[in-house]
Design an enzyme around this catalytic site. Sequence first.
Site, PDB file in Angstrom:
ATOM      1  N   ASN A   1       0.886  -1.090  -0.370  1.00  0.00           N
ATOM      2  CA  ASN A   1       0.034   0.059  -0.238  1.00  0.00           C
ATOM      3  C   ASN A   1       0.812   1.179  -0.029  1.00  0.00           C
ATOM      4  O   ASN A   1       0.924   1.558   1.110  1.00  0.00           O
ATOM      5  CB  ASN A   1      -0.743   0.103   1.176  1.00  0.00           C
ATOM      6  CG  ASN A   1      -0.026  -0.573   2.343  1.00  0.00           C
ATOM      7  OD1 ASN A   1       1.198  -0.521   2.827  1.00  0.00           O
ATOM      8  ND2 ASN A   1      -0.894   0.340   3.609  1.00  0.00           N
TER       9      ASN A   1
ATOM     10  N   ASP B   1       0.239  -5.546  12.402  1.00  0.00           N
ATOM     11  CA  ASP B   1      -0.717  -5.152  11.501  1.00  0.00           C
ATOM     12  C   ASP B   1       0.130  -3.071  11.600  1.00  0.00           C
ATOM     13  O   ASP B   1      -1.044  -3.067  11.462  1.00  0.00           O
ATOM     14  CB  ASP B   1      -1.525  -5.218  11.649  1.00  0.00           C
ATOM     15  CG  ASP B   1      -2.959  -4.359  10.362  1.00  0.00           C
ATOM     16  OD1 ASP B   1      -1.819  -4.496   9.175  1.00  0.00           O
ATOM     17  OD2 ASP B   1      -4.202  -5.036  10.536  1.00  0.00           O
TER      18      ASP B   1
END
Length: 417
Positions: free
Chosen positions: A97, A307
Amino acid sequence: MKNVILKQATIIDSESSFHNQKMDISIENGIITSIEKSAKNTQNFEEILLNNLHVSQGWFDSSVSFGEPGFEDRETIANGLYVAAKSGFTDVALQPNTYPILDNQSAISFVKNKANGFATNLHPIGALTKNSDGEDLAELFDMKNAGAIAFGDYNKSIENANIQKIALQYVQDFEGLVISFCQDKSLKGNGVVNEGVVSTQLGLKGIPAMAEEIDLIRNLSILEYTGGKMHIPTLSTAKSVQIIAAAKKKGLNVTCSVSVHHLTLNEKVLEGFDSRYKVAPPLQTESNRLALIKGITDGTIDMITSDHNPIDIEHKKLEFDLAKNGTIGLETAFGMLQNVLSTEIIVDKLVNGKTIFGLEKNSIKVGNKAILTMFNPNQTLTVTKENILSKSKNSAFLGQTLKGIVYGIYNNGKVEL
């Protein structure tokens, strides 16, 4: 290559014959040359003596975002790898991303080259679809050849079931791993938190738990049809854990992870409308959190991820509805997990993911490469902005007490303390 002796280190490694023993570990040219009660330092190696030193196999984080290229204000690869090393991670999987998205061979090569020479290894995840838009498959085989270890669109489910099917069929030719984030877009709608009592009390639009569960059932049905390997990241509900357990019982080649924040926080923290707690999938009820812990302890959930997702202040310190999802998590992972799990289980879940992603895994024994994490499971620390090393400070754990600290790592012949 740094030659060292780790003095009086308690070894936490269930694969090692020295498990739970306090030993001196000598390392020469990146190889463990001796493990003994008291090593004689005849070659003038650097001696590392740290308070209550514990050593395990090097930890792996299957989901980190660094921003570079495109979002260097959030995090650079250099600082991200420094933070990862100080947090105990010898290996991290980088999400695609960035801007542009990591969806081709040259993009993968760029981040690999940027990561050369660090103590922590960076392993890129290639986007599953071009620009992560869910419409056309990206250059999966070319990215694999450039060093991508898996393929997935970060925090985006693949709406087109046929794309999911073709991807699983295609990657079997080179034993590729497909990462499938599960959250049905139509059920999610404009939701920003878990749908339930708390969302109603706060007047925030909710995302029903079944948005994850229905998408998970669909993706596993496709996997059952196609074969191949699938990894489900960041499970968040009790029913999802049951669905995974049933799929494994059937013999499907599926693995899954859960995030540190879903194991250690529940939706009650949202009551102050603090956007640091806005994550994807959303924080869940206490009963779901406890079910995730049970899924870890009974082996249904294979691994734990931080994460880690740095977000700049302009996109995070906004009204809850408008703020971006994500929290940083590398630095706080171990200390937060120690509040809910035993040290041995944590180490197990931070190490075993390497096998799933096809990475090197070395137990602590003479002759093996030294890929080690160093930590103290007993020292406490309160998380403040001042002790955060990440460029972004969007931590969901500010003010929390960490039970256990990380000293650093030995990897690639380097010590990072």
